[in-house]
Enzyme design. Sequence first.
Site, PDB file in Angstrom:
ATOM      1  N   SER A 159       7.444  11.392 -15.520  1.00 44.62           N
ATOM      2  CA  SER A 159       6.754  11.693 -16.796  1.00 44.62           C
ATOM      3  C   SER A 159       6.429  13.340 -16.766  1.00 44.62           C
ATOM      4  O   SER A 159       6.527  14.131 -17.587  1.00 44.62           O
ATOM      5  CB  SER A 159       5.850  10.788 -17.590  1.00 44.62           C
ATOM      6  OG  SER A 159       4.687  10.895 -16.696  1.00 44.62           O
ATOM      7  N   HIS A 187      13.597   9.326 -17.949  1.00 45.06           N
ATOM      8  CA  HIS A 187      12.248   8.883 -18.403  1.00 45.06           C
ATOM      9  C   HIS A 187      12.485   9.083 -19.960  1.00 45.06           C
ATOM     10  O   HIS A 187      12.974   9.985 -20.506  1.00 45.06           O
ATOM     11  CB  HIS A 187      11.143   9.713 -17.894  1.00 45.06           C
ATOM     12  CG  HIS A 187       9.890   9.378 -18.161  1.00 45.06           C
ATOM     13  ND1 HIS A 187       9.311   9.369 -19.193  1.00 45.06           N
ATOM     14  CD2 HIS A 187       8.921   8.985 -17.068  1.00 45.06           C
ATOM     15  CE1 HIS A 187       8.028   8.726 -19.027  1.00 45.06           C
ATOM     16  NE2 HIS A 187       8.018   8.324 -17.955  1.00 45.06           N
ATOM     17  N   SER A 188      11.787   7.910 -20.442  1.00 45.22           N
ATOM     18  CA  SER A 188      11.652   8.054 -22.060  1.00 45.22           C
ATOM     19  C   SER A 188      11.117   9.199 -22.798  1.00 45.22           C
ATOM     20  O   SER A 188      11.198   9.515 -23.911  1.00 45.22           O
ATOM     21  CB  SER A 188      11.135   6.804 -22.481  1.00 45.22           C
ATOM     22  OG  SER A 188      10.110   6.549 -22.136  1.00 45.22           O
ATOM     23  N   GLY A 240       5.660   7.465 -10.174  1.00 44.58           N
ATOM     24  CA  GLY A 240       4.975   6.720 -11.434  1.00 44.58           C
ATOM     25  C   GLY A 240       3.564   6.173 -11.014  1.00 44.58           C
ATOM     26  O   GLY A 240       2.887   6.278 -10.126  1.00 44.58           O
ATOM     27  N   SER A 241       3.292   5.012 -11.857  1.00 45.98           N
ATOM     28  CA  SER A 241       2.223   4.309 -11.835  1.00 45.98           C
ATOM     29  C   SER A 241       2.371   3.311 -10.633  1.00 45.98           C
ATOM     30  O   SER A 241       3.261   2.988  -9.966  1.00 45.98           O
ATOM     31  CB  SER A 241       1.760   3.469 -12.898  1.00 45.98           C
ATOM     32  OG  SER A 241       2.761   2.493 -13.082  1.00 45.98           O
ATOM     33  N   GLU A 264       6.112   6.979  -5.094  1.00 44.59           N
ATOM     34  CA  GLU A 264       5.144   7.693  -4.880  1.00 44.59           C
ATOM     35  C   GLU A 264       4.125   7.278  -6.286  1.00 44.59           C
ATOM     36  O   GLU A 264       4.740   7.449  -7.202  1.00 44.59           O
ATOM     37  CB  GLU A 264       5.403   9.250  -5.169  1.00 44.59           C
ATOM     38  CG  GLU A 264       4.271  10.251  -4.620  1.00 44.59           C
ATOM     39  CD  GLU A 264       3.676  10.494  -5.941  1.00 44.59           C
ATOM     40  OE1 GLU A 264       2.688  10.037  -6.331  1.00 44.59           O
ATOM     41  OE2 GLU A 264       3.886  11.724  -6.412  1.00 44.59           O
ATOM     42  N   CYS A 301      -0.070  14.123  -9.856  1.00 42.08           N
ATOM     43  CA  CYS A 301      -0.301  13.290  -8.710  1.00 42.08           C
ATOM     44  C   CYS A 301      -1.293  13.682  -7.746  1.00 42.08           C
ATOM     45  O   CYS A 301      -2.093  12.783  -7.079  1.00 42.08           O
ATOM     46  CB  CYS A 301       1.081  12.799  -7.910  1.00 42.08           C
ATOM     47  SG  CYS A 301       2.633  12.576  -8.656  1.00 42.08           S
TER      48      CYS A 301
END
Lengths: 526, 526
Positions: A159, A187-188, A240-241, A264, A301
């Site tokens: 994102s 990605h949305s 991402g998460s 990651e 990140c």
Amino acid sequence: MPEILGHNFIAGARSAAGPQRLQSLDASSGEALPYSFAQATEGEVDRAARAAADAFGAYRQLSPLRRAEFLEAIAAELDELDDHFIAIVCRETALPSARIQGERGRTSGQMRLFAQVLRRGDFLGARIDLALPERQPLPRVDIRQMRIGVGPVAVFGASNFPLAFSTAGGDTAAALAAGCPVVFKAHSGHMASADLVACAILRAAERTGMPKGVFNMVFGGGVGEWLVKHPAIQAVGFTGSLKGGDALCRMAAERAQPIPVFAEMSSINPVIVLPGALAKRGSAIAQELAGSVCLGGGQFCTNPGMVIGLRSQGFSQLLDALGQHLQQQPGQTLLNAGGLRSYSAGLEHLQAHAGIAHLAGQPQAGQQARAQLFKADARLLVESDPLLQEEVFGPATVAVEVADQDQLRAALLGLRGQLTATLIGEPDDLQAFAWLVPLLEEKVGRILVNGYPTGVEVCEAMVHGGPYPATSDPRGTSVGTLAIDRFLRPVCYQNYPQALLPEALRDGNPLGLRRLVNGQWREGAI
Amino acid sequence: MPEILGHNFIAGARSAAGPQRLQSLDASSGEALPYSFAQATEGEVDRAARAAADAFGAYRQLSPLRRAEFLEAIAAELDELDDHFIAIVCRETALPSARIQGERGRTSGQMRLFAQVLRRGDFLGARIDLALPERQPLPRVDIRQMRIGVGPVAVFGASNFPLAFSTAGGDTAAALAAGCPVVFKAHSGHMASADLVACAILRAAERTGMPKGVFNMVFGGGVGEWLVKHPAIQAVGFTGSLKGGDALCRMAAERAQPIPVFAEMSSINPVIVLPGALAKRGSAIAQELAGSVCLGGGQFCTNPGMVIGLRSQGFSQLLDALGQHLQQQPGQTLLNAGGLRSYSAGLEHLQAHAGIAHLAGQPQAGQQARAQLFKADARLLVESDPLLQEEVFGPATVAVEVADQDQLRAALLGLRGQLTATLIGEPDDLQAFAWLVPLLEEKVGRILVNGYPTGVEVCEAMVHGGPYPATSDPRGTSVGTLAIDRFLRPVCYQNYPQALLPEALRDGNPLGLRRLVNGQWREGAI
């Protein structure tokens, strides 16, 4: 600029088989933008994965130079993306245009850097052990080794980097360089941006005569699971998460043929401020640190989510000054409404914890994120309290004051794996705290001295990785040229006639590689 | 030779905390040998893993040269293991003494080869990107990278290589070379051998001043689970069954901190005999193939479990001759009673399958394994019938006759991942069937031309690996020097003062490495 069709990209063509359309939103206002996207059907995901598999054989066997030309053509196409493109990315992400212009350059630069790796050729890992027909008690036959791509790679865009870690981003560049076709899951949060970048990649693929299916892209929620479970997919790149990355790892491990996932995920990137630096330049550090915490709305990140210092007047002053800087920061629009909800929830969890105090920061209100400073009892870190280890994605940081060097050691030992750790210190500090270096080496992927972790240089020596939960596999990096290693595997050729050998391994060394021959590095022909 | 105490090896000392003793058995007679071993308790496994973790910091920071001295000292101790030792290994495994003598040399040679890798230093992967203070729009700071060990490694010994893939075997050598302390789980089939080898490693560790806990070994059933789940363990090396390897992978993936497992598991190693070779030397091929199928009782990971040919008189003659050779083979004692049971069960499954015919081989009887030849309908392979894909560990092979090149292609595409594939062909064959090479590259770790897959050379270019289910991670090898890569991860040092940098990355290049400096390979100082 091409029209934003919003169709999935499959085997060099466009496809919109399903009825559902997804809307691109303006990140600042939440308004619908005039672009909609075809949610990929399971059949389309299957076709995309098969297209990548069909392209694999031809693509991986192209000479590295031909693949380099493809990456350079992508870079040139990216550089051509104009102000109208920049404006669309900015609307979808609420990121400022200077940042997106910079990111465009970083993304094309990344492609060119991987092209250099391809031209250098050392990624092939060519090794030759010549036959030893006279060896006793048994002769040795000729044995040669090089690395090839693992197969089609599924890449999940991030994102927070709509260009540099998305459609034509680091994972895509590394996979394409390795000879692996890509199926990209857009990605949305920035589908119009993704559509335009994918068009740029297709133009480059056509111009350089790449096989259809070398790059594919699908839109939509839930398509990731189909992709990771598809038998044609051989590896996964994800940014991402922790929750999302863990879920992909589980899916990949439960396949009939398990595959590696390079995710990651989560890092709080501790910054350790040492006494001499506090005394000499505490006020500058507070300002710089505030800048790093708030950079890009804290949506990196490598955002410094923890500041650690020894209990002292100097550290208290640092926290006061840092709090004042954060208190004064204007609100920032985050990448999307989901990001703001996550950030607010993260702040609430910190606020609700008995061992954590709120030091500074204006209350969250409306649609903007406010910078926040918390302070946690050092024992929470020593005891590995999970809350303290969770990344709060946004402009917040948690201070930890330790009583002495022993507690500092215990606190750092309590930390989970991280992308980065930072030491801020004067030369005397670094000497006195030299024991920190080996301890941090075992916890993180990158250690910085007198810098801030935000700002990840794309270069040969970068490591954007680290022990779990920073990533799912500490042996890789997702930024820098070593990232190509994740998508390569070695193949050995025993007693092969010259004509059948790949060029990289022929006696004449037509690719001009430096090769490990009988245990010694050699250039030129054999 | 030291007494065979049978106690667990923990932190350089011996421990037998639990009440249960395990018996070493004579593999030929099933009789108890006069050696018994202390089943490790959960507490002992915990202590062993902690001992490895305690040793990690000091051990990984030793210079590569010091670690090379340790490996060379182990090699010297292994070479000193005398005829009495050889006799014990032979009694525990039913393998002939010439084989065990050869394996002793292979095992010490393997240690010396990794010592050479350490002296060469390229495993460190040193990379340096120098600062570019004048760069626009942003300067670049100094960024350096090298690889360090991942942490303590759990190694599971293989039944079929009591020396070369056990206590001081390939995985142990690779982990120790990488700077990772080892906790070794002794195989129940050769515990006395393991005890003596572990004593040799400890003597070498003492002689070269290694930290206590650099090598630990535990005995017993069920201890593997404790080991893989222990938080101190950071990677796993395993050689054994698909079921066992899959179970370890699941355990490792379900940990709070997942870790990588390098499991070498199941391979049927197809041998494809091409028409010209059949015509020219079919009879010699039948004899050589029979030798490879029966070598070491067929108990090799690379045993040729499948012979593929195009339907023809020549291929029928090959199968006739191969069947005669296998029919005439005397019975062979396998490594242990469990191995014989598995082999018999594997044969029964093949026999019970409607699409598979028994061509040759004497009935199983008594305590010895008989060589067997089966023939399967090619459609079973095309349709990926799971039975055909299962390794039968012992002197058996399955012939597959394909109708034409199209069916050959379809059959090979139906194959799962393999350690090896072999092409037997004349020059004209290899030209006509050149399309096989890229297809096989995507299926296997090693392709041989005009050889047999048994006999795995320990060298720089070897790959003993391959796509699942041959291994759990196709990006590694468990034989050859590239095996060290499995246990290394990169660390990045940003803006580091020279004095704090590891030696490998200092400007002066005290280790004399070849380093990637600003994208170019350079020797010497900067």
